[in-house]
Design an enzyme around this catalytic site. Sequence first.
Site, mmCIF file in Angstrom:
data_model
loop_
_atom_site.group_PDB
_atom_site.id
_atom_site.type_symbol
_atom_site.label_atom_id
_atom_site.label_comp_id
_atom_site.label_asym_id
_atom_site.label_seq_id
_atom_site.Cartn_x
_atom_site.Cartn_y
_atom_site.Cartn_z
ATOM 1 C CB SER A 24 -25.220 -60.174 -34.318
ATOM 2 O OG SER A 24 -25.003 -60.933 -35.498
ATOM 3 C CG ASN A 111 -13.888 -61.616 -40.299
ATOM 4 O OD1 ASN A 111 -14.852 -61.977 -39.623
ATOM 5 N ND2 ASN A 111 -12.663 -62.058 -40.069
ATOM 6 C CB THR A 158 -24.572 -13.663 -22.896
ATOM 7 O OG1 THR A 158 -24.650 -12.516 -22.037
ATOM 8 C CG2 THR A 158 -24.513 -13.218 -24.345
ATOM 9 C CG HIS A 159 -23.248 -15.430 -18.854
ATOM 10 N ND1 HIS A 159 -22.236 -16.332 -18.600
ATOM 11 C CD2 HIS A 159 -22.681 -14.401 -19.538
ATOM 12 C CE1 HIS A 159 -21.101 -15.863 -19.099
ATOM 13 N NE2 HIS A 159 -21.341 -14.705 -19.673
ATOM 14 C CB SER A 280 -50.366 -32.511 -15.184
ATOM 15 O OG SER A 280 -50.295 -33.113 -13.916
ATOM 16 C CE LYS A 286 -46.917 -28.611 -15.363
ATOM 17 N NZ LYS A 286 -46.526 -29.838 -14.665
ATOM 18 C CG ASN A 288 -46.388 -31.349 -18.565
ATOM 19 O OD1 ASN A 288 -46.233 -30.300 -17.951
ATOM 20 N ND2 ASN A 288 -47.045 -32.380 -18.056
ATOM 21 C CD GLU A 293 -40.324 -31.860 -20.495
ATOM 22 O OE1 GLU A 293 -40.531 -30.894 -19.765
ATOM 23 O OE2 GLU A 293 -40.908 -32.968 -20.349
ATOM 24 C CE1 TYR A 320 -15.895 -58.577 -37.112
ATOM 25 C CE2 TYR A 320 -15.545 -60.680 -35.995
ATOM 26 C CZ TYR A 320 -16.372 -59.618 -36.332
ATOM 27 O OH TYR A 320 -17.671 -59.607 -35.891
ATOM 28 C CD GLN A 325 -22.397 -60.320 -32.423
ATOM 29 O OE1 GLN A 325 -22.000 -61.262 -33.101
ATOM 30 N NE2 GLN A 325 -23.046 -60.510 -31.279
ATOM 31 C CE LYS A 328 -23.476 -56.174 -36.915
ATOM 32 N NZ LYS A 328 -22.014 -55.978 -36.955
#
Length: 462
Positions: A24, A111, A158-159, A280, A286, A288, A293, A320, A325, A328
């Site tokens: 780990s 542990n 709305t919608h 682009s 473009k 972007n 995103e 344990y 493990q 994390k």
Amino acid sequence: MGHRTWGGRFAEGLSELAARFNASLPFDRALWREDLWQNRVHARMLHRVGLLSQEELEAILEGLERIEKEIEAGTFPWREELEDVHMNLEARLIELIGPPGGKLHTARSRNDQVATDLRLFLRAAIDELSALLLGLRRVLVREAEKYLDPPQVLPGYTHLQRAQPILLSHWFLAYYEMLLRDAGRLRDARERLNESPLGAAALAGTGFPIDRHYTAKELGFAAPMRNSLDAVASRDFALEVLSALNIGMLHLSRLAEELILYSTEEFGFVEIPDAFATGSSIMPQKKNPDILELIRAKAGRVLGALVALSTVVKGLPLAYNKDLQEDKEPLLDAFATYRDSLKLLTALLPGLKWRRERMWRAAEEGYALATELADYLAEKGLPFREAHHVVGRLVRRLVEEGRALKDLTLEELKAHHPLFAEDALPLLRLETAIHRRNSFGGTAPLAVRERILEAKKEVGLA
């Protein structure tokens, strides 16, 4: 043929792939500061109860100090064959100071050691995220105040259909409220995780005369955990943090999505700062919104982390298991993802260029003010459902004729219902509709201004 020793570590016969699979260290190295802090406190406690001499304590503390300097300087000899951060630090300590280093692990197991480190790490991580959330909330409040006078109007949806006009300031404050709750969830999670597993040992506690209350206090915990099995076996504290991060990231994703939509030519409400957009490779026109995103997409990573850890702990027997493990990596990744998203949005939002005329025109176009006419009839005594049908028929006729609400004359209104009078005509203006929404929490400038003043006090801007 390889075998396992009583110490729980694999002997030399373990294949390279299995050793790498078992280790780990590549991700739990992130806990080295917490492990050193815990080691120092544990050593002082062992000395207090007579399990370490003064000389041994001083040697251990000196060795831990040397290790910290090596790690900070980048010269620490990390060894993956030692599996994890705990064994690496312990082995190096023994190399540096000899036999006293081997006494540090008295009355402790990996542990309870790892459970303690993880709680310490998450506590600090939550504190960092809380500070970043406060910074982003301050930005949202500043932006809300910036666009309140003169008020900038945005179509409310709305919608994803135009519904009613709102203030741009009101829109900013909606996300402020979401982030306020996100901060509360993290604060609640921090309070519950702030108990110390240290001293639970492998699972049953220890026969050594340790002082768990001392170590808990020195590490800043509210108290030691009351059950040794629970202390080493439970990861609900990590699940709670991940759940809070997931909800928080979903809110950031929604904010990113709206800005992506609003920046399209179809909406045309806002321009994303150049520093947070790309061009682009083949289309020169473009621009972007790549950062937004990615924030939207990375919400999936955080949700995936929550699902992954939920799956890990589902059905695990006490106490344990090596499965734990796997707690994390998803936690560390989710934390980093949410942290970076907060930082990016805090830098991005003040650079947005809102197009007031385009937003106003979009809010005014169509039939977003139809609800004002229905409310007007209801205020005159007509049952709201009947008022709704009256205005619905009126709107359908306008749609067929290709006309807007603002084109209506008083005579046309009266033709649809005799309760319409001269005072109905101002309702077809955007300014009137906005100022009428003055209920508590509404979008009227007065209501929004009151909330901004409150929010400024909440974030320390007033």
